[in-house]
Write a protein that holds these residues in place. Structure first.
Motif, short mmCIF file in Angstrom:
data_model
loop_
_atom_site.label_atom_id
_atom_site.label_comp_id
_atom_site.label_asym_id
_atom_site.label_seq_id
_atom_site.Cartn_x
_atom_site.Cartn_y
_atom_site.Cartn_z
N LEU A 1 0.81 -1.21 0.00
CA LEU A 1 0.00 0.00 0.00
C LEU A 1 0.85 1.26 0.00
O LEU A 1 0.42 2.29 -0.54
CB LEU A 1 -0.94 0.01 1.21
CG LEU A 1 -2.01 -1.09 1.25
CD1 LEU A 1 -2.86 -0.97 2.50
CD2 LEU A 1 -2.88 -1.04 0.00
N ARG A 2 2.04 1.21 0.56
CA ARG A 2 2.88 2.39 0.55
C ARG A 2 3.89 2.39 -0.60
O ARG A 2 4.83 3.18 -0.61
CB ARG A 2 3.60 2.55 1.90
CG ARG A 2 4.55 1.44 2.28
CD ARG A 2 5.35 1.82 3.52
NE ARG A 2 6.19 0.74 3.98
CZ ARG A 2 5.95 -0.01 5.05
NH1 ARG A 2 4.85 0.21 5.77
NH2 ARG A 2 6.78 -0.97 5.40
N GLY A 3 3.71 1.48 -1.55
CA GLY A 3 4.49 1.54 -2.77
C GLY A 3 5.66 0.60 -2.88
O GLY A 3 6.39 0.65 -3.87
N ASP A 4 5.85 -0.31 -1.92
CA ASP A 4 6.96 -1.26 -2.01
C ASP A 4 6.62 -2.39 -2.96
O ASP A 4 5.45 -2.59 -3.33
CB ASP A 4 7.28 -1.83 -0.62
CG ASP A 4 7.88 -0.79 0.31
OD1 ASP A 4 8.24 0.31 -0.18
OD2 ASP A 4 7.97 -1.05 1.53
N ARG A 5 7.64 -3.16 -3.33
CA ARG A 5 7.45 -4.27 -4.26
C ARG A 5 6.63 -5.38 -3.60
O ARG A 5 6.98 -5.86 -2.51
CB ARG A 5 8.80 -4.83 -4.71
CG ARG A 5 8.72 -5.98 -5.69
CD ARG A 5 10.12 -6.46 -6.07
NE ARG A 5 10.08 -7.65 -6.91
CZ ARG A 5 9.94 -7.62 -8.24
NH1 ARG A 5 9.82 -6.46 -8.85
NH2 ARG A 5 9.92 -8.75 -8.94
N PRO A 6 5.54 -5.83 -4.24
CA PRO A 6 4.69 -6.90 -3.69
C PRO A 6 5.30 -8.28 -3.95
O PRO A 6 4.82 -9.06 -4.77
CB PRO A 6 3.37 -6.71 -4.42
CG PRO A 6 3.76 -6.11 -5.74
CD PRO A 6 4.97 -5.26 -5.47
N THR A 7 6.37 -8.58 -3.25
CA THR A 7 7.15 -9.79 -3.52
C THR A 7 6.32 -11.06 -3.35
O THR A 7 6.41 -11.99 -4.17
CB THR A 7 8.36 -9.83 -2.58
OG1 THR A 7 9.13 -8.63 -2.75
CG2 THR A 7 9.25 -11.03 -2.90
N ALA A 8 5.52 -11.12 -2.30
CA ALA A 8 4.74 -12.33 -2.05
C ALA A 8 3.73 -12.58 -3.16
O ALA A 8 3.51 -13.72 -3.58
CB ALA A 8 4.03 -12.21 -0.70
N ALA A 9 3.09 -11.52 -3.65
CA ALA A 9 2.11 -11.67 -4.73
C ALA A 9 2.79 -12.16 -6.00
O ALA A 9 2.29 -13.07 -6.68
CB ALA A 9 1.40 -10.34 -5.00
N LEU A 10 3.94 -11.59 -6.34
CA LEU A 10 4.64 -12.00 -7.55
C LEU A 10 5.14 -13.44 -7.45
O LEU A 10 5.24 -14.13 -8.47
CB LEU A 10 5.81 -11.05 -7.82
CG LEU A 10 5.43 -9.61 -8.17
CD1 LEU A 10 6.66 -8.72 -8.22
CD2 LEU A 10 4.68 -9.55 -9.50
N SER A 11 5.45 -13.90 -6.24
CA SER A 11 5.97 -15.26 -6.07
C SER A 11 4.94 -16.33 -6.37
O SER A 11 5.29 -17.49 -6.58
CB SER A 11 6.50 -15.44 -4.64
OG SER A 11 5.42 -15.49 -3.70
N VAL A 12 3.67 -15.95 -6.40
CA VAL A 12 2.60 -16.91 -6.69
C VAL A 12 2.48 -17.16 -8.19
O VAL A 12 2.04 -18.23 -8.62
CB VAL A 12 1.26 -16.37 -6.12
CG1 VAL A 12 0.07 -17.17 -6.63
CG2 VAL A 12 1.30 -16.37 -4.60
N LEU A 13 2.88 -16.18 -9.00
CA LEU A 13 2.65 -16.24 -10.44
C LEU A 13 3.73 -17.05 -11.15
O LEU A 13 4.89 -17.07 -10.74
CB LEU A 13 2.59 -14.83 -11.02
CG LEU A 13 1.54 -13.91 -10.38
CD1 LEU A 13 1.60 -12.53 -11.01
CD2 LEU A 13 0.15 -14.51 -10.50
N ASP A 14 3.33 -17.69 -12.26
CA ASP A 14 4.24 -18.54 -13.02
C ASP A 14 5.19 -17.69 -13.87
O ASP A 14 4.73 -16.98 -14.78
CB ASP A 14 3.43 -19.48 -13.93
CG ASP A 14 4.30 -20.54 -14.58
OD1 ASP A 14 5.55 -20.45 -14.48
OD2 ASP A 14 3.74 -21.48 -15.18
N PRO A 15 6.50 -17.75 -13.62
CA PRO A 15 7.43 -16.96 -14.43
C PRO A 15 7.52 -17.44 -15.87
O PRO A 15 8.06 -16.73 -16.73
CB PRO A 15 8.77 -17.16 -13.70
CG PRO A 15 8.63 -18.45 -12.97
CD PRO A 15 7.18 -18.54 -12.58
#
Length: 378
Positions: free
Chosen positions: A196-210
């Motif tokens: 919410l304060r603009g940091d990288r959403p690392t956990a959300a991206l880790s769910v997605l298939d690269p």
């Protein structure tokens, strides 16, 4: 009478030269015609297409990503706060820790109001918009006053997972894990204080298939260099910490998750959620406003035995968003809420007026991919 014996007639009849030449030419032509040839490029393409048509879709070469990406609609509909009547008064409250500049998002007192009975979880699309609520001015103590979200669930508690069942080759436990991953994505993308304060959403991206072509790269680019063509707000909720901060530590949440067997014999997960964010300016003002965001997200779990995918990761099939109370035509990667006492920012809205709390309708696809209208309430 001659003494020379008569010659016996030849057993092979004499053939004229011109006939021999024609025979030789015809034979040479036939030999060339019957000899094996290197197929033309066109012929090789046709053969390859026919060969591929006999194989299961995606076999060896991965899933039909072009088809899936074609379905991955990315819509942005913005609803500014113009046209909403100004509050009759802005409450002045005593100073408390959540007002301090050093207390950015999520460090203040809990903003959930005591004595409010939460609604039962949503299990199907409602048939109408929420009833009208007595107009009240939101305050730092009661940031959801006058909002239908007052009795919605708080944060992650509103993302209730359905009971998992086995689907195709996927066991009940594997489907349950996929649902938990979808929940993890929703929480990190829309509720995590760091996001919410603009940091990288690392956990959300880790769910997605690269391995899904372009998806993670596109989202990463949108976070690092926001633009109209690469807008992180299509997927993540972000506020400029230099401009506003969340009031308290509660975001109201309402929606549902469902799942079914996908057309690729995988598991398709459908999520439809609305998030309500109460915010205050960081300039010392105590005036509270709310931004409302609705997201519809379709994810898919594919079988790695059949497709070239990363085991355990989810692919994005579709994502749509509606934003209520944020400036129009600003693409810096942050929501910019309008406050009743301040001059509105961004372009003037030209679209229709809508109720951002109305979950009975699909996200207005008839309005196109880019619409800026007004909200009837916040």
């Amino acid at each position: 009478m001659s003494d020379k014996p008569a010659e016996e007639p030849s057993s092979t009849p004499e053939i004229p030269d011109d006939v021999w030449e024609q025979f030789a030419r015809d034979t040479e032509r036939d030999i060339r015609a019957s000899a094996p040839k290197e197929p033309s490029a066109r012929a090789r393409q046709v053969t390859e297409r026919l060969k591929n048509s006999e194989q299961p879709e995606g076999w060896r070469t991965g899933p039909a990503w072009q088809q899936m990406n074609g379905r991955a609609r990315r819509r942005r509909r913005v609803w500014a706060v113009l046209g909403v009547p100004l509050a009759t008064a802005v409450a002045v409250v005593a100073m408390k820790p959540s007002l301090l500049p050093g207390d950015p998002f999520n460090k203040g007192d809990n903003a959930s109001e005591a004595g409010v009975t939460p609604l039962a979880p949503e299990t199907a699309a409602p048939t109408a918009a929420p009833s009208a609520v007595d107009p009240e001015t939101p305050t730092l103590d009661r940031p959801f006053a006058g909002s239908p979200a007052l009795n919605w669930a708080d944060g992650k508690a509103g993302i209730v997972l359905p009971k998992a069942t086995a689907i195709g080759t996927f066991s009940k436990d594997r489907v349950q894990l996929a649902l938990q991953q979808a929940q993890k994505l929703l929480v990190d993308a829309n509720l995590a204080p760091t996001t919410l304060r603009g940091d990288r959403p690392t956990a959300a991206l880790s769910v997605l298939d690269p391995k899904q072509p372009g998806m993670v790269d596109r989202l990463t680019t949108s976070l690092s260099t926001p633009a109209k063509s690469n807008d992180p707000l299509l997927f993540f909720s972000r506020f400029d910490p230099q401009e506003v901060r969340l009031v308290g530590d509660v975001v109201k949440t309402r929606g549902r998750i469902t799942f079914k067997k996908s057309e690729h014999s995988g598991v398709e997960i459908h999520a439809d959620y609305t998030f309500v964010y109460p915010v205050v300016r960081t300039d010392g003002s105590t005036e509270v406003t709310r931004t409302i965001v609705r997201r519809v997200l379709d994810l898919e779990l594919l079988d790695p035995a059949r497709y070239q995918v990363t085991s355990g990761r989810l692919s994005v099939v579709n994502y749509d968003s509606d934003f209520g109370n944020t400036a129009c035509q600003i693409y810096d990667g942050y929501f910019h809420p309008d406050f009743p006492s301040a001059e509105p920012t961004g372009a003037s809205p030209t679209g229709p007026t809508t109720d951002p709390y109305d979950r009975s309708k699909d996200l207005g696809q008839e309005q196109g991919d880019e619409t800026c209208g007004t909200v009837s309430r916040t």
